[in-house]
Scaffold this motif. Structure first.
Motif, PDB file in Angstrom:
ATOM      1  N   GLN A  63       0.766  -1.377   0.109  1.00 41.14           N
ATOM      2  CA  GLN A  63      -0.074   0.079   0.274  1.00 41.14           C
ATOM      3  C   GLN A  63       0.837   1.317   0.024  1.00 41.14           C
ATOM      4  OE1 GLN A  63      -3.224  -0.317  -0.306  1.00 41.14           O
ATOM      5  NE2 GLN A  63      -3.602   1.722  -0.128  1.00 41.14           N
ATOM      6  N   LEU A 110       2.538   2.674  -3.129  1.00 33.60           N
ATOM      7  CA  LEU A 110       1.623   3.409  -3.988  1.00 33.60           C
ATOM      8  C   LEU A 110       1.358   5.072  -3.476  1.00 33.60           C
ATOM      9  CD1 LEU A 110      -1.191   0.864  -4.737  1.00 33.60           C
ATOM     10  CD2 LEU A 110       0.908   1.458  -6.301  1.00 33.60           C
ATOM     11  N   ARG A 111       1.837   5.174  -2.663  1.00 34.86           N
ATOM     12  CA  ARG A 111       1.419   6.528  -2.252  1.00 34.86           C
ATOM     13  C   ARG A 111       1.879   7.582  -3.209  1.00 34.86           C
ATOM     14  NH1 ARG A 111       2.987   7.907   3.759  1.00 34.86           N
ATOM     15  NH2 ARG A 111       1.631   6.335   4.029  1.00 34.86           N
ATOM     16  N   SER A 112       3.224   7.670  -3.690  1.00 36.01           N
ATOM     17  CA  SER A 112       3.778   8.408  -4.471  1.00 36.01           C
ATOM     18  C   SER A 112       4.907   8.106  -5.009  1.00 36.01           C
ATOM     19  CB  SER A 112       3.728   9.953  -4.034  1.00 36.01           C
ATOM     20  OG  SER A 112       4.992   9.909  -3.218  1.00 36.01           O
ATOM     21  N   LEU A 113       5.088   8.615  -6.171  1.00 34.95           N
ATOM     22  CA  LEU A 113       6.440   8.249  -6.903  1.00 34.95           C
ATOM     23  C   LEU A 113       6.914   9.663  -7.567  1.00 34.95           C
ATOM     24  CD1 LEU A 113       5.924   4.976  -9.096  1.00 34.95           C
ATOM     25  CD2 LEU A 113       7.288   5.341  -7.007  1.00 34.95           C
ATOM     26  N   LEU A 127      -2.797   1.468  -9.067  1.00 33.59           N
ATOM     27  CA  LEU A 127      -3.200   2.934  -8.501  1.00 33.59           C
ATOM     28  C   LEU A 127      -4.552   3.462  -8.914  1.00 33.59           C
ATOM     29  CD1 LEU A 127       0.406   4.657  -9.665  1.00 33.59           C
ATOM     30  CD2 LEU A 127      -0.816   4.941  -7.671  1.00 33.59           C
ATOM     31  N   ASP A 187      -6.684   1.768  -6.054  1.00 37.58           N
ATOM     32  CA  ASP A 187      -6.633   2.427  -4.956  1.00 37.58           C
ATOM     33  C   ASP A 187      -7.208   3.745  -4.910  1.00 37.58           C
ATOM     34  OD1 ASP A 187      -4.289   3.978  -2.688  1.00 37.58           O
ATOM     35  OD2 ASP A 187      -5.290   1.962  -2.205  1.00 37.58           O
TER      36      ASP A 187
END
Lengths: 134, 323
Positions: A8, A11-14, A88, A91
């Motif tokens: 999880q 997937l927050r940010s790249l 993504l 989510d």
């Protein structure tokens, strides 16, 4: 390329550089930090160390796997682009759908799961309306 | 305890009481004041006003109390405190409230501040995470303009982004629609961006933090429905109501797959949107102003309460503290 469960928190940010590196690895797997830097680092004016850190970060996020060849690690994608995009989307839409959480400040146009009789009823109404307006 | 803490406690009581009253009012009355026939733009305006209510009402009362207390200190208002008995709470800056605060009051205040802080922090964190995920998804999509294509078979389109608003549309959706239908979907998403709907929704969600949970959920559903219907109307003005309804039905057909079933329905009720597009009932654009009048009257009543019912308010506070 093997797909894997994406944590999880990955997937927050790249960041922009992480995405650029991932893009490159997807196109050209098995690159070392030096090779990666040569392809995208030089044009961006960043050092090999920065590229190295990015690769390690992506590895920690379980998006890349690495094998040691000689003295250097060579990186390949652990997750396909399609899988990452799908995760993504899942989510984001899941977040949006949940009534108890705040919404994504965005709008999602997505097919709802209507049953066949309901869909047919709507199509029938549309047909009637079109016939009335002729 | 210092006098200013006692005054703070009084203000907290007033704010909390007004907040509760306005939150309950929003929950009970508003849905009845939003008939479906009403234009969606008017509905969103009323919903936004409703969302503001639990924020404005306590603030208005406190400002009114402070103005009156200040006015008394400056001599603009008659010093009615002379008519009070010593133990009666005073809502003024000259005579300090006769309230004995103890650990219980401190605990209540601490809990209130902590819970508020937690709610706000959780909201900020959630929205930031969602914004970052949207940005990441945008970066992974094909294209660098305002319209980007997602390499995914799920029939889906997004309109979002606060700093860089853009539309994401999946290959799955584009493949399943004709060119004309694709233009309708795109126009719909662009209508959201042109009307600043993502930013307005973010504000609306923040304002909902002050609402009771069940009311917040209902208001959220009404808000989303109104925004979607407003965008439908704008697109229908260009392509025709039947074409927009037909496209929505096609999107629903495309979505009948296992992956969509795992994702819950997002946003507005599509059946209601389609029926509304196909119905011949005219939309009420003319506003009767009943809602707005009641809203302003209610706020005026709250603002004037310290002036017109000052003693009653102090007596109530006194009763709450056993005086």
């Amino acid at each position: 390329m093997a797909t894997s469960h994406i944590e999880q928190n990955t997937l927050r940010s790249l960041g922009d550089l992480e995405i650029a590196v991932l893009d490159l690895i997807w196109r050209d797997p098995g690159l070392s930090a030096k090779e990666t830097h040569k392809k995208i680092g030089e044009t961006r004016g960043i050092s090999v160390n920065t590229v190295q850190s990015t690769l390690e970060r992506l590895h920690r996020k379980q998006l890349l796997e690495r094998t040691k060849k000689g003295h250097a690690f060579h990186y390949s994608a652990r997750v396909t682009r399609e899988r990452l995009v799908a995760s993504l989307i899942n989510d984001l839409v899941g977040r949006f759908s949940s009534d108890t959480t705040s919404s994504l400040a965005a709008f999602v146009e997505m097919a709802d799961q209507l049953d066949e009789p309901s869909l047919q009823a709507l199509e029938s109404e549309l047909k009637n309306r079109r016939q009335r307006s002729r | 305890m210092a006098a200013w803490t006692e005054l703070l406690w009084l203000f907290f009581l007033l704010a909390a009481g007004t907040w509760l009253l306005s939150a309950v009012t929003s929950a009970l009355l508003v849905p009845a004041m939003l008939p479906e026939r009403l234009s969606p733009d008017i509905r969103t305006r009323r919903l936004l006003l409703t969302a503001w209510l639990p924020w404005i009402a306590p603030l208005l009362l406190l400002v009114s109390v402070c103005l009156q207390a200040g006015g008394k200190s400056l001599g603009f208002i008659v010093d009615h405190c002379n008519f009070h008995e010593d133990h009666h709470p005073h809502l003024c800056f000259t005579h300090l409230p006769a309230i004995d605060l103890n650990a219980f009051h401190a605990l209540v205040l601490t809990v209130a501040v902590t819970v508020t802080g937690l709610f706000v922090t959780r909201f900020i964190r959630r929205e930031r995470m969602a914004a970052e995920q949207f940005r990441t998804l945008s970066a992974l999509a094909a294209g660098r303009q305002r319209l980007r294509i997602l390499d995914d078979e799920l029939p889906i389109a997004f309109a979002g982004g606060l700093r860089q608003p853009l539309v994401l549309i999946s290959r799955g959706l584009l493949r399943g629609l004709t060119r004309h239908e694709g233009r309708i979907v795109l126009a719909h998403e662009c209508a959201h961006l042109r009307h600043q709907d993502p930013k307005r929704s973010l504000l609306f969600e923040f304002l909902l933090l002050a609402h009771l949970p069940f009311a917040a959920g209902r208001l959220r559903r009404l808000w989303r429905q109104s925004l979607e219907e407003a965008a439908d109307d704008r697109v229908a003005g260009r392509f025709g109501r039947e074409a927009v309804a037909g496209t929505l039905i096609k999107v629903l057909r495309l979505g009948r797959g296992p992956r969509v079933g795992r994702l819950a329905a997002a946003g507005a009720d599509p059946t209601q949107r389609i029926r509304r597009l196909l119905t011949a009932t005219p939309i009420m654009h003319r506003v009767l102003w009943r809602f707005e009048l009641a809203y302003v009257t209610g706020l005026a009543a709250i603002g004037l309460t310290p002036l017109l019912a000052h003693h009653w308010l102090e007596t109530l506070i006194g009763l709450l503290h056993g005086h």
